[in-house]
Design a protein around this motif. Sequence first.
Motif, PDB file in Angstrom:
ATOM      1  N   LEU A 150       0.664  -1.328  -0.857  1.00  0.00           N
ATOM      2  CA  LEU A 150       0.035   0.193  -0.050  1.00  0.00           C
ATOM      3  C   LEU A 150       0.673   1.385  -0.023  1.00  0.00           C
ATOM      4  N   PHE A 151       2.015   1.129   1.200  1.00  0.00           N
ATOM      5  CA  PHE A 151       3.081   3.095   1.048  1.00  0.00           C
ATOM      6  C   PHE A 151       3.101   2.596  -0.233  1.00  0.00           C
ATOM      7  N   ASP A 152       3.839   1.682  -0.983  1.00  0.00           N
ATOM      8  CA  ASP A 152       4.958   1.820  -2.257  1.00  0.00           C
ATOM      9  C   ASP A 152       3.804   2.636  -3.272  1.00  0.00           C
ATOM     10  N   ARG A 153       2.746   2.362  -3.766  1.00  0.00           N
ATOM     11  CA  ARG A 153       1.543   2.240  -4.155  1.00  0.00           C
ATOM     12  C   ARG A 153       1.612   4.217  -3.888  1.00  0.00           C
ATOM     13  N   VAL A 154       0.984   4.220  -2.863  1.00  0.00           N
ATOM     14  CA  VAL A 154       0.990   5.280  -2.574  1.00  0.00           C
ATOM     15  C   VAL A 154       1.783   6.896  -2.478  1.00  0.00           C
ATOM     16  N   ALA A 155       3.628   6.304  -2.414  1.00  0.00           N
ATOM     17  CA  ALA A 155       4.488   7.071  -2.905  1.00  0.00           C
ATOM     18  C   ALA A 155       4.347   7.076  -4.402  1.00  0.00           C
ATOM     19  N   ALA A 156       3.999   5.826  -5.296  1.00  0.00           N
ATOM     20  CA  ALA A 156       4.570   6.297  -6.011  1.00  0.00           C
ATOM     21  C   ALA A 156       3.218   6.979  -6.823  1.00  0.00           C
ATOM     22  N   ALA A 157       1.947   7.179  -6.504  1.00  0.00           N
ATOM     23  CA  ALA A 157       1.089   8.112  -6.304  1.00  0.00           C
ATOM     24  C   ALA A 157       1.111   9.531  -6.462  1.00  0.00           C
ATOM     25  N   MET A 158       2.100  10.049  -4.858  1.00  0.00           N
ATOM     26  CA  MET A 158       2.640  11.033  -5.376  1.00  0.00           C
ATOM     27  C   MET A 158       3.686  12.124  -5.862  1.00  0.00           C
ATOM     28  N   ASP A 159       4.279  10.459  -6.400  1.00  0.00           N
ATOM     29  CA  ASP A 159       5.976  11.274  -7.008  1.00  0.00           C
ATOM     30  C   ASP A 159       5.295  11.207  -8.766  1.00  0.00           C
ATOM     31  N   VAL A 160       3.951  10.922  -9.034  1.00  0.00           N
ATOM     32  CA  VAL A 160       3.308  11.169 -10.562  1.00  0.00           C
ATOM     33  C   VAL A 160       1.695  12.286 -11.105  1.00  0.00           C
ATOM     34  N   ARG A 161       2.185  12.634  -9.694  1.00  0.00           N
ATOM     35  CA  ARG A 161       0.499  13.672  -9.293  1.00  0.00           C
ATOM     36  C   ARG A 161       0.591  14.599 -10.119  1.00  0.00           C
ATOM     37  N   GLN A 162       1.937  15.471 -10.008  1.00  0.00           N
ATOM     38  CA  GLN A 162       2.281  16.455 -10.886  1.00  0.00           C
ATOM     39  C   GLN A 162       1.868  16.437 -12.409  1.00  0.00           C
ATOM     40  N   THR A 163       2.404  15.191 -12.909  1.00  0.00           N
ATOM     41  CA  THR A 163       2.138  14.764 -14.163  1.00  0.00           C
ATOM     42  C   THR A 163       0.762  13.880 -14.294  1.00  0.00           C
ATOM     43  N   GLU A 164      -0.337  14.322 -13.221  1.00  0.00           N
ATOM     44  CA  GLU A 164      -1.093  13.494 -14.096  1.00  0.00           C
ATOM     45  C   GLU A 164      -2.127  14.403 -13.887  1.00  0.00           C
ATOM     46  N   PRO A 165      -2.914  15.160 -14.247  1.00  0.00           N
ATOM     47  CA  PRO A 165      -4.168  16.403 -14.038  1.00  0.00           C
ATOM     48  C   PRO A 165      -5.101  15.491 -13.766  1.00  0.00           C
ATOM     49  N   GLY A 166      -6.023  14.291 -13.895  1.00  0.00           N
ATOM     50  CA  GLY A 166      -7.102  13.324 -13.656  1.00  0.00           C
ATOM     51  C   GLY A 166      -6.298  13.470 -11.657  1.00  0.00           C
ATOM     52  N   LEU A 167      -5.334  12.618 -12.132  1.00  0.00           N
ATOM     53  CA  LEU A 167      -4.865  12.188  -9.918  1.00  0.00           C
ATOM     54  C   LEU A 167      -4.725  13.332  -9.307  1.00  0.00           C
ATOM     55  N   ARG A 168      -4.537  14.270 -10.055  1.00  0.00           N
ATOM     56  CA  ARG A 168      -3.732  15.311  -9.456  1.00  0.00           C
ATOM     57  C   ARG A 168      -5.361  16.123  -8.568  1.00  0.00           C
ATOM     58  N   GLU A 169      -6.208  16.276  -9.762  1.00  0.00           N
ATOM     59  CA  GLU A 169      -7.534  16.412  -9.641  1.00  0.00           C
ATOM     60  C   GLU A 169      -8.946  15.681  -8.116  1.00  0.00           C
ATOM     61  N   ALA A 170      -8.369  14.933  -8.437  1.00  0.00           N
ATOM     62  CA  ALA A 170      -8.755  13.418  -8.076  1.00  0.00           C
ATOM     63  C   ALA A 170      -8.269  13.435  -6.561  1.00  0.00           C
ATOM     64  N   LEU A 171      -7.217  13.935  -5.817  1.00  0.00           N
ATOM     65  CA  LEU A 171      -6.582  14.017  -4.551  1.00  0.00           C
ATOM     66  C   LEU A 171      -6.787  14.789  -4.410  1.00  0.00           C
ATOM     67  N   GLN A 172      -6.891  16.142  -4.819  1.00  0.00           N
ATOM     68  CA  GLN A 172      -7.630  17.907  -4.242  1.00  0.00           C
ATOM     69  C   GLN A 172      -9.179  16.914  -3.783  1.00  0.00           C
ATOM     70  N   LEU A 173      -9.632  16.774  -4.312  1.00  0.00           N
ATOM     71  CA  LEU A 173     -10.692  16.642  -3.303  1.00  0.00           C
ATOM     72  C   LEU A 173     -10.813  15.449  -2.053  1.00  0.00           C
ATOM     73  N   LEU A 174      -9.550  14.869  -1.961  1.00  0.00           N
ATOM     74  CA  LEU A 174      -9.337  14.548  -0.898  1.00  0.00           C
ATOM     75  C   LEU A 174      -9.249  15.308   0.231  1.00  0.00           C
ATOM     76  N   VAL A 175      -8.245  16.121  -0.431  1.00  0.00           N
ATOM     77  CA  VAL A 175      -7.342  16.910   0.745  1.00  0.00           C
ATOM     78  C   VAL A 175      -8.409  18.055   1.069  1.00  0.00           C
ATOM     79  N   ASP A 176      -9.566  18.425   0.467  1.00  0.00           N
ATOM     80  CA  ASP A 176     -10.553  19.093   0.897  1.00  0.00           C
ATOM     81  C   ASP A 176     -11.057  18.718   1.562  1.00  0.00           C
ATOM     82  N   ARG A 177     -11.407  17.116   1.925  1.00  0.00           N
ATOM     83  CA  ARG A 177     -11.941  16.410   2.580  1.00  0.00           C
ATOM     84  C   ARG A 177     -11.572  16.597   4.082  1.00  0.00           C
TER      85      ARG A 177
END
Length: 989
Positions: free
Chosen positions: A328-355
């Motif tokens: 799980l942590f490896d996948r989370v780390a990978a998501a953190m590494d590519v979030r800047q280059t994946e607009p869809g992922l960045r928006e989805a993660l921003q919704l999580l942060v807002d909540r």
Amino acid sequence: MAVNDTASLRAEMLALLLEPLGVDATAGLAALLRLAKDVDAAAQACGCAGLPPSGSTLRRVSEAVAACAEEHELVRLATARGRTLTPDGAGFLRELMRLEGVRSHLQALEGVPVEALRADLAAVAIAERLLPGVLEPCRRADQEWPKEIWRSIREIDVERALTDLSRRLRTRQAADTRELVLRHSVSAARDLRNRDLVTRLEKVRDFFTAEKSYEALLSARPEWWRWLGPDGRSGFRSDRCAALVWAIKARDTGVVSGSALDMLADDSARAVIEHGLVTTPLSTTSSLAAPATSSAARLVAGLPAVASRTDISELRAFESWYRKNVELFDRVAAAMDVRQTEPGLREALQLLVDRFAHSSGAVDASRSACRDIQSRLRTEVESRLQRTSYSAHAVESEDLVGAISHIGALERELRAAVRAMPAARGRLLVAIAGRTKSGKTTLRKALTRDADRTGIGQGAHRTTRETSAFELGSVTCLDTPGFAAKDDDLDAHHARAACDIADAVIWNYADTLRDEESAELQRLLLSGKPLLAVVNVKERVDTPDRLQLFAQRPERAFASAPGHAVRIEQVSRAVGVEPPVVLAVHSGAAHEALSTGDRELGDRALRASRLPELEQSLARLLAERAIPLRAVRLTEGVRAPLAAFHDRAVEELSQIGLALDELERSAPSQRDALLEAFRIAGQKTRDRLEAKRHQAKERLPDVVRELGGMDRAQRWSDFLTGLELEGLVSSLRDEFEEEMRKRERVLRGQASTAEQQDDEYLRIQPCPDATVGNLSTAAAKGAATALLNSLAAHGIAKKLATGASTANPAVVAASYALDPLVGAAKAVSSEVDRLRQAKDKWKAETTAAAEAGLDELFNSVEAQLARIVHDATKQVDDQFEAQAADIRSTRKRFERVRRLRSSVRSALDAIDLVLARRLLALAGGDPAAIRLVRRTPGVELRVWTDVSRIAEVRARLQDQFVDVLSERIEICSESGSPGTRGASEREGR
């Protein structure tokens, strides 16, 4: 005091992984774990299910745990050897033990001062170049002269002895000097010849000269140079120089920190290292390569600093937990590494942060932004800062060495400034402080809903003597001993320490505010620490009836609260600080409400105690003040070293630039001036040589007349010695060296010729004059004998006897002897002429040979002088060419540091912008309203925004957070002109 446990370690680990989203470990383990799972789900939903794992998170975690285990072992070793190690000290020792080559240099570093370890490599290069030169004659003289002579050799006039011993042994002056010198040596040296004594005395003279040079050199250099060459006779310690250069290079290349390097000057620290290398399986390999991913880099930077304060058993438990969840942590780390280059992922993660939110307020996004800024700056620094090699002549220019040293110091400061950020912070800390017996423990039990009465003081007895921690949601509270105890100040010491590390303080006020309490309260207010003043009313509620009466009419209990609030305001304004929020709370009633059997009464009493209002006020204080201040402390931990480097660079770079400009400008003229001085000195010496040649040839006839005796070789030697031609050569060398010394340069490897014996220039035959008298006498006797024999043969005597009567006998004899006498006279004259011719021939030949010898000698000296001038000139050309190359290299380093200073200035502005926007968001404003932020010495903080939003930004920042950022804020429009006058007074502090 609060102690890290396994749960807090897990929360901080998750916070490090999720840091790009702006989360903080204060959210708690459960909330962060839920967020991590949500991030994983969002990444899969966005089509990122096949994200490659970071590939290094588990490895980095295991390395951090292993590093902490090594530090714990070093602490154990140090304790066993009687040394007390701080956590930082253990970390420094571990840094040193991981260095390649540390074992081979430990012994050489014995006795090294800290100043030497902190020295610049250029300074070591100076020592390495200059010290051997001045120490070598000392070492050579000591080796080539009997040890016994050193006890009294200074009693000899060396210069005079050298002159006297140059004479032949038969002279009384030379003999006396020989005896004087030998008396200072061993008897076995009596068979030495004068030439041997001269050679050794020349070594002694070199020793005296070197000794003076050594002292003069050290007088203008750092004291630690004596460590490199502490004794002239022992020679230069090359092993120490090598160890020092190794240590400085390790620091300059970032392999080890400067603070760790200082420990090599500590004998006990070196002993721990040596013992650890022998007895424990500590890793001594060089540091691993930098992580390939930003997530792994965050773990490398953050986790060791956090875990180093944790017990090894808790570390192992944490590692086991992480290993179970590593996928799980490896996948989370990978998501953190590519979030800047994946607009869809960045928006989805921003919704999580807002909540995502926690009890103490919104998440703090400043950590992630600051770390990104620092990471970019670190990458730029590492790519630009490179070691530069210099020529051997670079150390001979004081200005150039100064520029190199200053640039090197700036580079080291910049490397240190971009090291790892401060450790990830855990739960918020709130200290509960106040006078002894003010009800702090009662308030603690009420806040934690603990109905137990244990630990609540009775009468005049105080029960809390040590700081203890308890959890309150996502906050850790510290229950402290009381201030103003009459018997000792130890309680107050513990309380102050707890307040200093806390993010906020609850000041528990009871009945009165004495002088001692006032002083402590004022100290906390002046520190800017978020503070909530709680007036603890003490109406008795120890029976159900009294509790019922309080619940019905609580205003009676709180009647005196306004007066206490006024007293707190007076104490605050006495030191020019805005008073804190003051709340009246009945802690006793809140605690009694927990144990009453009547739940309705308990609820009414709890509400009447105003404890819920305290909890709400504390939550607001933490969200509005404590978290922003924590962000400030975090940011300052990153910003402070960068600002220190920037300020130092601003001050020194201009001076370094001027020094380099002057060097570039002055080098050609210095070279020309030095070469002209060499030319003039060489011409003057040649003129003196020609004058001596002319004088020698004028004296030559007189000298030749004195060369006919047995001591002709000594006379010729004395004549040549009297010409003092060697003095011309040495004086020219001395003059060249003096000209170089004036310009702080060194002349090396000067031309020299093999020493010639004095009588090698002329082979002299005995003068014929030595036997002329004997030959003339023999010739006269032979002529007389021939005459008498001739007279006898002709009967001259008989004829003289018979003719005596008729003639004069003398006339008769003369007439008969005339012819033989004439022949004898001719024979004598012929012999004399032959001898005179031989003498004239000897004189002519000797004169010709002497002239030829003189010409050969003077030509040899002239050639030697020419070689000295040529070699010295070539050395000057080579040195200035090398210096020009060194200046160019230094200029490149200078330009790199100057460009990096601009990058540091941009990083500082970016950090301040992140912080100002964060605070504006917490104040309810729009972070995008702030366009630019810059701190300046005069204004403290200048904020640029749109003209239309100046009033809004000013109201938000200056009214609520002026004391968070600085004592003065100036709001400016984007055009650059100030929109309003900055607040000059402190607000809310």
